[in-house]
Design a protein around this motif. Structure first.
Motif, PDB file in Angstrom:
ATOM      1  N   PHE A  17      15.025  -4.251 -12.814  1.00  0.00           N
ATOM      2  CA  PHE A  17      13.790  -4.318 -13.598  1.00  0.00           C
ATOM      3  C   PHE A  17      13.590  -3.134 -14.532  1.00  0.00           C
ATOM      4  O   PHE A  17      12.628  -3.108 -15.293  1.00  0.00           O
ATOM      5  N   ASP A  18      14.487  -2.164 -14.541  1.00  0.00           N
ATOM      6  CA  ASP A  18      14.375  -1.034 -15.462  1.00  0.00           C
ATOM      7  C   ASP A  18      14.605  -1.502 -16.898  1.00  0.00           C
ATOM      8  O   ASP A  18      15.605  -2.132 -17.213  1.00  0.00           O
ATOM      9  N   GLY A  19      13.658  -1.210 -17.766  1.00  0.00           N
ATOM     10  CA  GLY A  19      13.780  -1.559 -19.178  1.00  0.00           C
ATOM     11  C   GLY A  19      13.321  -2.962 -19.532  1.00  0.00           C
ATOM     12  O   GLY A  19      13.378  -3.348 -20.697  1.00  0.00           O
ATOM     13  N   ARG A  20      12.863  -3.731 -18.559  1.00  0.00           N
ATOM     14  CA  ARG A  20      12.433  -5.107 -18.841  1.00  0.00           C
ATOM     15  C   ARG A  20      11.106  -5.114 -19.584  1.00  0.00           C
ATOM     16  O   ARG A  20      10.228  -4.291 -19.340  1.00  0.00           O
ATOM     17  N   GLU A  21      10.965  -6.078 -20.480  1.00  0.00           N
ATOM     18  CA  GLU A  21       9.686  -6.261 -21.171  1.00  0.00           C
ATOM     19  C   GLU A  21       8.740  -7.028 -20.262  1.00  0.00           C
ATOM     20  O   GLU A  21       9.152  -7.906 -19.517  1.00  0.00           O
ATOM     21  N   VAL A  22       7.465  -6.688 -20.366  1.00  0.00           N
ATOM     22  CA  VAL A  22       6.442  -7.257 -19.492  1.00  0.00           C
ATOM     23  C   VAL A  22       5.495  -8.115 -20.319  1.00  0.00           C
ATOM     24  O   VAL A  22       5.040  -7.702 -21.387  1.00  0.00           O
TER      25      VAL A  22
END
Length: 106
Positions: A17-22
């Motif tokens: 989940f590091d760097g994922r857009e939310v």
């Protein structure tokens, strides 16, 4: 001496989940009568693991920041988000937040 360096078992999960857009972030709010509601606290942001801190940023505002060592994090069964809980340095309270990823077809 990196031969016997202690490894974090959840490094793979952090990289997931590091760097994922939310798309949006919800905060779990328990009430006195035993019910629980989920309030939307931010939209359109990003999750980042920076300097051993989990940061959830919506727009230009930090919504949740907690050291990795003091937090618990779980992927949702649907695979479209992550729940992170820990001492939130933004609010100063123990918070449980769920960040839902932006969907991209691969």
């Amino acid at each position: 001496m990196g031969l016997f360096k202690k490894k974090n078992k959840n490094d793979g999960l952090l990289k997931t989940f590091d760097g994922r857009e939310v798309k949006y972030v919800t905060l779990r709010v328990p009430h006195d009568d035993g019910t629980v509601t989920y309030d939307i606290i931010g939209k359109a942001g990003r999750i980042a693991v920076v300097d051993d801190n989990i940061r959830i940023i919506c727009g230009v505002i930090d919504v949740f920041t907690c050291p990795v060592a003091n937090s618990k994090y779980y992927l949702l069964m649907s695979g479209d988000g992550v729940t992170v809980e820990g001492e939130n340095s933004v609010t100063g309270k123990y918070d449980i937040v769920t960040a839902y990823y932006t969907y991209y077809r691969k």
